[in-house]
Design a protein around this motif. Sequence first.
Motif, PDB file in Angstrom:
ATOM      1  N   GLY A 186       0.814  -1.207   0.000  1.00 32.23           N
ATOM      2  CA  GLY A 186       0.000   0.000   0.000  1.00 32.23           C
ATOM      3  C   GLY A 186       0.843   1.250   0.000  1.00 32.23           C
ATOM      4  N   SER A 187       0.276   2.326   0.546  1.00 28.20           N
ATOM      5  CA  SER A 187       0.928   3.628   0.588  1.00 28.20           C
ATOM      6  C   SER A 187       1.428   3.919   1.992  1.00 28.20           C
ATOM      7  N   CYS A 188       2.588   4.592   2.064  1.00 23.25           N
ATOM      8  CA  CYS A 188       3.204   4.882   3.361  1.00 23.25           C
ATOM      9  C   CYS A 188       3.568   6.359   3.461  1.00 23.25           C
ATOM     10  N   SER A 189       3.608   6.834   4.686  1.00 24.61           N
ATOM     11  CA  SER A 189       4.081   8.189   4.969  1.00 24.61           C
ATOM     12  C   SER A 189       5.161   8.119   6.034  1.00 24.61           C
ATOM     13  N   TYR A 190       6.203   8.933   5.849  1.00 26.20           N
ATOM     14  CA  TYR A 190       7.319   9.028   6.792  1.00 26.20           C
ATOM     15  C   TYR A 190       7.383  10.481   7.245  1.00 26.20           C
ATOM     16  N   ASP A 191       7.362  10.696   8.563  1.00 28.35           N
ATOM     17  CA  ASP A 191       7.363  12.062   9.082  1.00 28.35           C
ATOM     18  C   ASP A 191       8.290  12.136  10.289  1.00 28.35           C
ATOM     19  N   ALA A 192       9.292  13.021  10.206  1.00 27.85           N
ATOM     20  CA  ALA A 192      10.245  13.220  11.303  1.00 27.85           C
ATOM     21  C   ALA A 192      10.139  14.657  11.787  1.00 27.85           C
ATOM     22  N   ARG A 193       9.895  14.831  13.076  1.00 28.29           N
ATOM     23  CA  ARG A 193       9.780  16.172  13.653  1.00 28.29           C
ATOM     24  C   ARG A 193      10.632  16.262  14.906  1.00 28.29           C
ATOM     25  N   SER A 194      11.260  17.417  15.084  1.00 30.92           N
ATOM     26  CA  SER A 194      12.063  17.631  16.282  1.00 30.92           C
ATOM     27  C   SER A 194      11.138  17.877  17.459  1.00 30.92           C
ATOM     28  N   THR A 195      11.701  17.838  18.652  1.00 34.18           N
ATOM     29  CA  THR A 195      10.897  18.061  19.855  1.00 34.18           C
ATOM     30  C   THR A 195      10.315  19.477  19.890  1.00 34.18           C
ATOM     31  N   SER A 196      10.889  20.392  19.097  1.00 33.97           N
ATOM     32  CA  SER A 196      10.359  21.753  19.035  1.00 33.97           C
ATOM     33  C   SER A 196       9.238  21.876  18.013  1.00 33.97           C
ATOM     34  N   GLY A 197       8.982  20.789  17.266  1.00 35.77           N
ATOM     35  CA  GLY A 197       7.910  20.805  16.277  1.00 35.77           C
ATOM     36  C   GLY A 197       8.371  21.069  14.864  1.00 35.77           C
ATOM     37  N   ALA A 198       9.643  21.368  14.666  1.00 34.00           N
ATOM     38  CA  ALA A 198      10.149  21.635  13.320  1.00 34.00           C
ATOM     39  C   ALA A 198      10.211  20.338  12.520  1.00 34.00           C
ATOM     40  N   THR A 199       9.873  20.428  11.247  1.00 37.90           N
ATOM     41  CA  THR A 199       9.883  19.242  10.390  1.00 37.90           C
ATOM     42  C   THR A 199      11.307  18.887  10.001  1.00 37.90           C
ATOM     43  N   GLY A 200      11.704  17.643  10.250  1.00 37.12           N
ATOM     44  CA  GLY A 200      13.019  17.179   9.843  1.00 37.12           C
ATOM     45  C   GLY A 200      12.996  16.669   8.413  1.00 37.12           C
ATOM     46  N   ALA A 201      12.017  15.834   8.091  1.00 34.88           N
ATOM     47  CA  ALA A 201      11.864  15.303   6.739  1.00 34.88           C
ATOM     48  C   ALA A 201      10.511  14.617   6.645  1.00 34.88           C
ATOM     49  N   SER A 202       9.910  14.657   5.478  1.00 37.09           N
ATOM     50  CA  SER A 202       8.644  13.965   5.220  1.00 37.09           C
ATOM     51  C   SER A 202       8.743  13.297   3.857  1.00 37.09           C
ATOM     52  N   ARG A 203       8.207  12.082   3.761  1.00 35.11           N
ATOM     53  CA  ARG A 203       8.212  11.350   2.508  1.00 35.11           C
ATOM     54  C   ARG A 203       6.894  10.587   2.347  1.00 35.11           C
ATOM     55  N   GLU A 204       6.440  10.486   1.108  1.00 36.32           N
ATOM     56  CA  GLU A 204       5.321   9.623   0.752  1.00 36.32           C
ATOM     57  C   GLU A 204       5.860   8.589  -0.235  1.00 36.32           C
TER      58      GLU A 204
END
Length: 287
Positions: free
Chosen positions: A221-239
């Motif tokens: 199927g389809s996947c999402s990858y989401d990395a966020r720092s403890t401050s809420g800033a986005t580190g990286a996102s992938r679909e």
Amino acid sequence: MTTTLRARSASVAAGLLLASFMAAPVAHADVLADLRGTVTADRLKYGPSCPPLRYNNVLQDIGFAQGQFVPDTAKSQGMIASYPGEVRSFIGVGDPMAAARTNAYEKGAGSLIGNCAWTEYGVSFIRYEPTETDWVGIVFGKPSGVTTPPSGPGTPGGGQDPAPAGTPAPPQMKACPPGGLKPEVPAGEQCPAPANAVRVSFVRAPFQWTVNVKNNAGIGGSCSYDARSTSGATGASREFDIDPNGSTTFQVPAPLPFTTYHVVTSCTGSYDGRQVEFGHDEQDVSL
């Protein structure tokens, strides 16, 4: 005298090193339960032609004795001799546990699950921190004098005596789509879909990391990858998409120094007429 002291020191050091490899934590009950559930579910895929596997603690102990960095051969041989029948054992090594289990399947456990003559089993799990590997044992038993009679219409002895009056009729069954946990379920019930089947690991480098995603489910199927720092800033996102029992890799920026990212990977797909989350992995990562 100096030579003797050096020899003794070397022996002590070697003994300590060996002990560090032999030391292993006792397997957690939830990990053993997960292994048992997988083996049981895979046996059920062969339907009514094979009897369900029975769990045997002697076979489990054989797995623990053999699945060690230094196997306790004498102990396992003694237990095998005491078992009233044949024994086959498969030890898989890998990281994480799912990879070790797959390795045991590839060594022969996977094919023996579908052999109806083997009716008992046991599993073991040991984590070796010095080598960062999991050791999974899957041990099968075939008790002596126990045969699996043929079943179904047209087979010798396969006919069944008429059911007593008032006995409820067996439930109608429906076939489940491939990739699920059961080959069939009673009509009207939902076929159970795989869950928590996706594992994520990282190859770390100073500026860029490689993300490895492994799908142990029989559906894709389809996947999402989401990395966020403890401050809420986005580190990286992938679909991205992933195939049944497939894998994929991609690159993301490495976390900044002194920064921790909370990484969530979720995979969804269609199974038995509904959308299901067959994989969910969460972990905190940093340099």
